[in-house]
Design a protein around this motif. Structure first.
Motif, PDB file in Angstrom:
ATOM      1  N   LYS A 172       0.826  -1.217   0.000  1.00  0.00           N
ATOM      2  CA  LYS A 172       0.000   0.000   0.000  1.00  0.00           C
ATOM      3  C   LYS A 172       0.858   1.263   0.000  1.00  0.00           C
ATOM      4  O   LYS A 172       0.492   2.265  -0.629  1.00  0.00           O
ATOM      5  CB  LYS A 172      -0.973  -0.024   1.183  1.00  0.00           C
ATOM      6  CG  LYS A 172      -2.029  -1.148   1.109  1.00  0.00           C
ATOM      7  CD  LYS A 172      -2.942  -1.028  -0.110  1.00  0.00           C
ATOM      8  CE  LYS A 172      -4.142  -1.958  -0.055  1.00  0.00           C
ATOM      9  NZ  LYS A 172      -5.000  -1.876  -1.249  1.00  0.00           N
ATOM     10  N   TRP A 173       2.012   1.252   0.705  1.00  0.00           N
ATOM     11  CA  TRP A 173       2.943   2.387   0.576  1.00  0.00           C
ATOM     12  C   TRP A 173       3.381   2.495  -0.888  1.00  0.00           C
ATOM     13  O   TRP A 173       3.529   3.601  -1.418  1.00  0.00           O
ATOM     14  CB  TRP A 173       4.198   2.187   1.441  1.00  0.00           C
ATOM     15  CG  TRP A 173       4.067   2.500   2.890  1.00  0.00           C
ATOM     16  CD1 TRP A 173       3.534   1.695   3.853  1.00  0.00           C
ATOM     17  CD2 TRP A 173       4.506   3.700   3.571  1.00  0.00           C
ATOM     18  NE1 TRP A 173       3.609   2.317   5.078  1.00  0.00           N
ATOM     19  CE2 TRP A 173       4.202   3.533   4.943  1.00  0.00           C
ATOM     20  CE3 TRP A 173       5.128   4.876   3.153  1.00  0.00           C
ATOM     21  CZ2 TRP A 173       4.481   4.498   5.904  1.00  0.00           C
ATOM     22  CZ3 TRP A 173       5.416   5.838   4.117  1.00  0.00           C
ATOM     23  CH2 TRP A 173       5.090   5.658   5.468  1.00  0.00           C
ATOM     24  N   GLY A 174       3.581   1.350  -1.511  1.00  0.00           N
ATOM     25  CA  GLY A 174       3.985   1.338  -2.922  1.00  0.00           C
ATOM     26  C   GLY A 174       2.928   1.952  -3.821  1.00  0.00           C
ATOM     27  O   GLY A 174       3.252   2.689  -4.759  1.00  0.00           O
ATOM     28  N   VAL A 175       1.667   1.670  -3.520  1.00  0.00           N
ATOM     29  CA  VAL A 175       0.570   2.243  -4.323  1.00  0.00           C
ATOM     30  C   VAL A 175       0.609   3.773  -4.236  1.00  0.00           C
ATOM     31  O   VAL A 175       0.388   4.481  -5.234  1.00  0.00           O
ATOM     32  CB  VAL A 175      -0.799   1.697  -3.835  1.00  0.00           C
ATOM     33  CG1 VAL A 175      -1.956   2.500  -4.426  1.00  0.00           C
ATOM     34  CG2 VAL A 175      -0.932   0.219  -4.194  1.00  0.00           C
ATOM     35  N   ILE A 176       0.922   4.288  -3.055  1.00  0.00           N
ATOM     36  CA  ILE A 176       0.974   5.750  -2.891  1.00  0.00           C
ATOM     37  C   ILE A 176       2.114   6.323  -3.742  1.00  0.00           C
ATOM     38  O   ILE A 176       1.929   7.303  -4.478  1.00  0.00           O
ATOM     39  CB  ILE A 176       1.113   6.120  -1.400  1.00  0.00           C
ATOM     40  CG1 ILE A 176      -0.161   5.712  -0.646  1.00  0.00           C
ATOM     41  CG2 ILE A 176       1.388   7.615  -1.232  1.00  0.00           C
ATOM     42  CD1 ILE A 176      -0.080   5.835   0.873  1.00  0.00           C
ATOM     43  N   GLY A 177       3.290   5.698  -3.684  1.00  0.00           N
ATOM     44  CA  GLY A 177       4.423   6.179  -4.486  1.00  0.00           C
ATOM     45  C   GLY A 177       4.143   6.097  -5.971  1.00  0.00           C
ATOM     46  O   GLY A 177       4.467   7.023  -6.733  1.00  0.00           O
ATOM     47  N   GLY A 264      -2.394  13.987  -7.014  1.00  0.00           N
ATOM     48  CA  GLY A 264      -1.240  13.562  -6.229  1.00  0.00           C
ATOM     49  C   GLY A 264      -1.479  13.516  -4.736  1.00  0.00           C
ATOM     50  O   GLY A 264      -0.531  13.365  -3.966  1.00  0.00           O
ATOM     51  N   ILE A 265      -2.738  13.610  -4.312  1.00  0.00           N
ATOM     52  CA  ILE A 265      -2.991  13.591  -2.857  1.00  0.00           C
ATOM     53  C   ILE A 265      -3.314  12.180  -2.368  1.00  0.00           C
ATOM     54  O   ILE A 265      -3.679  11.296  -3.143  1.00  0.00           O
ATOM     55  CB  ILE A 265      -4.135  14.542  -2.425  1.00  0.00           C
ATOM     56  CG1 ILE A 265      -5.508  14.046  -2.901  1.00  0.00           C
ATOM     57  CG2 ILE A 265      -3.888  15.957  -2.905  1.00  0.00           C
ATOM     58  CD1 ILE A 265      -6.663  14.650  -2.115  1.00  0.00           C
ATOM     59  N   THR A 266      -3.177  12.020  -1.044  1.00  0.00           N
ATOM     60  CA  THR A 266      -3.742  10.846  -0.376  1.00  0.00           C
ATOM     61  C   THR A 266      -4.883  11.368   0.493  1.00  0.00           C
ATOM     62  O   THR A 266      -4.673  12.203   1.367  1.00  0.00           O
ATOM     63  CB  THR A 266      -2.715  10.136   0.519  1.00  0.00           C
ATOM     64  OG1 THR A 266      -2.174  11.070   1.442  1.00  0.00           O
ATOM     65  CG2 THR A 266      -1.597   9.535  -0.289  1.00  0.00           C
ATOM     66  N   LEU A 267      -6.074  10.912   0.201  1.00  0.00           N
ATOM     67  CA  LEU A 267      -7.261  11.337   0.958  1.00  0.00           C
ATOM     68  C   LEU A 267      -7.590  10.234   1.966  1.00  0.00           C
ATOM     69  O   LEU A 267      -7.940   9.113   1.574  1.00  0.00           O
ATOM     70  CB  LEU A 267      -8.408  11.593  -0.016  1.00  0.00           C
ATOM     71  CG  LEU A 267      -9.733  12.102   0.540  1.00  0.00           C
ATOM     72  CD1 LEU A 267      -9.568  13.232   1.534  1.00  0.00           C
ATOM     73  CD2 LEU A 267     -10.629  12.546  -0.613  1.00  0.00           C
ATOM     74  N   GLU A 268      -7.420  10.555   3.244  1.00  0.00           N
ATOM     75  CA  GLU A 268      -7.522   9.533   4.293  1.00  0.00           C
ATOM     76  C   GLU A 268      -8.921   9.521   4.905  1.00  0.00           C
ATOM     77  O   GLU A 268      -9.412  10.555   5.361  1.00  0.00           O
ATOM     78  CB  GLU A 268      -6.477   9.814   5.374  1.00  0.00           C
ATOM     79  CG  GLU A 268      -5.059   9.740   4.820  1.00  0.00           C
ATOM     80  CD  GLU A 268      -4.014  10.299   5.759  1.00  0.00           C
ATOM     81  OE1 GLU A 268      -4.370  10.831   6.834  1.00  0.00           O
ATOM     82  OE2 GLU A 268      -2.829  10.227   5.408  1.00  0.00           O
ATOM     83  N   ILE A 269      -9.540   8.336   4.912  1.00  0.00           N
ATOM     84  CA  ILE A 269     -10.862   8.158   5.530  1.00  0.00           C
ATOM     85  C   ILE A 269     -10.607   7.242   6.735  1.00  0.00           C
ATOM     86  O   ILE A 269     -10.937   6.062   6.731  1.00  0.00           O
ATOM     87  CB  ILE A 269     -11.855   7.512   4.543  1.00  0.00           C
ATOM     88  CG1 ILE A 269     -11.791   8.182   3.162  1.00  0.00           C
ATOM     89  CG2 ILE A 269     -13.278   7.568   5.105  1.00  0.00           C
ATOM     90  CD1 ILE A 269     -12.134   9.652   3.150  1.00  0.00           C
TER      91      ILE A 269
END
Ligand SMILES: NC(=O)c1ccc[n+]([C@@H]2O[C@H](COP(=O)([O-])OP(=O)(O)OC[C@H]3O[C@@H](n4cnc5c(N)ncnc54)[C@H](O)[C@@H]3O)[C@@H](O)[C@H]2O)c1
Length: 278
Positions: A172-177, A264-269
């Motif tokens: 999942k960190w990889g998906v963000i990168g 390019g954002i990560t939207l955290e729910i």
């Protein structure tokens, strides 16, 4: 979220159930044609059943009952050629692809030093390479059209270390990168790429004996009621889990005209877990 997606064509992976089905229904109810893709097959290293072809048919049935349009595709995101073929088919039939939600994923458990090669490789193959295959197939026609929305589903587990989920967290960190890189590569093309990071969501991924056993090793055959207080303790907002529709709201926003300058954002729910992160 009231955005209108009339005429839009939306590809969603892992759409046979859970969050993917919720996203599919929401887009269809707002006028989109949905391509619901799922492997509909179990995976040996995944300690709970994955969706079935009946589940995928049920997604299509629910959409059609609500007056929406749905095509189903049975494909495994680990197969890059299958993803390319799915997108080629979408373009041949509908002439466009407006939104791609790379949602398919698996979970599995074990301390880092006890993970087998097969557990590690399968996790990375589905949860990271599968997203890569999906984006590599979907992004070029969007870029050529000069518009499109790519949304990947990572996890709050991709924002911090998570014991027993090292391989999941790494993927999942990889998906963000990967998604942030694609956002830069597509900047100026009219295509955005963003990540949604759900916390714990009320789907079959968390409601199964393997996951319950992780949270309640002291209880024999723990039930949903047994584990709820333990899940709740993870979240500052004291929710045991959020609803798939909570994640869908974030996906709809990122796909909507209102988010045209968001990339390019990560939207955290994450029910407040974000407050503990930098
Ligand atoms: N449920 C949670 O608490 C939670 C939290 C954070 C992130 N997520 C992520 O949300 C996404 C959706 O999960 P969910 O909660 O709806 O779980 P789910 O298990 O209900 O749904 C996952 C879907 O993906 C499909 N799938 C799995 N492997 C596939 C493959 N190789 N090819 C194609 N389809 C495949 C499954 O058949 C299933 O329909 C996943 O990426 C998951 O990692 C879930």
């Amino acid at each position: 979220m009231s955005a209108d997606f009339t005429g839009a064509v939306v590809l969603i992976t892992g759409a046979a159930r859970g969050q993917g089905r919720s996203h599919a229904l929401a887009f269809a109810e707002r006028g989109a044609t949905v391509i619901a893709l799922d492997a509909c097959a179990d995976i040996a290293t995944v300690p709970y059943p994955l969706a079935t072809s009946d589940d995928l048919a049920q997604t299509a049935h629910l959409i059609e009952r609500a007056g929406g349009m749905c095509r189903t595709v049975r494909a495994d995101v680990r197969n890059g050629d299958a993803l390319r073929a799915a997108v080629t088919g979408i373009l041949a039939e509908h002439g466009r692809l407006d939104v791609c939600v790379a949602n398919a994923g698996i979970a599995g458990f074990g301390p880092v030093c006890e993970l087998t090669d097969a557990q590690w490789a399968t996790m990375l193959d589905v949860n990271l390479t599968g997203v890569f295959h999906t984006l590599r197939a979907a992004a070029p026609p969007m870029k050529e059209a000069g518009s499109g929305r790519i949304i990947t589903i990572a996890s709050m587990g991709g924002r911090a270390g998570t014991p027993n989920l090292g391989h999941y967290a790494a993927a999942k960190w990889g998906v963000i990168g990967l998604t942030k890189t694609l956002a830069l590569e597509l900047a100026g093309s009219g295509v955005t790429a963003n990540v949604v990071c759900p916390g714990t969501v009320d789907t079959p991924m968390v409601h199964n004996p393997a996951m319950y056993g992780l949270f309640a090793p002291d209880i024999e055959d723990p039930t949903r009621e047994d584990v709820a207080p333990r899940y709740r303790r993870l979240n500052p907002m004291a929710e045991a889990w959020t609803a798939p529709e909570d994640v869908t709201a974030a996906v709809l926003y990122l796909a909507s005209p209102a988010a045209r300058h968001v990339s390019g954002i990560t939207l955290e729910i994450g029910a407040g877990v974000s407050a503990r992160m930098q």
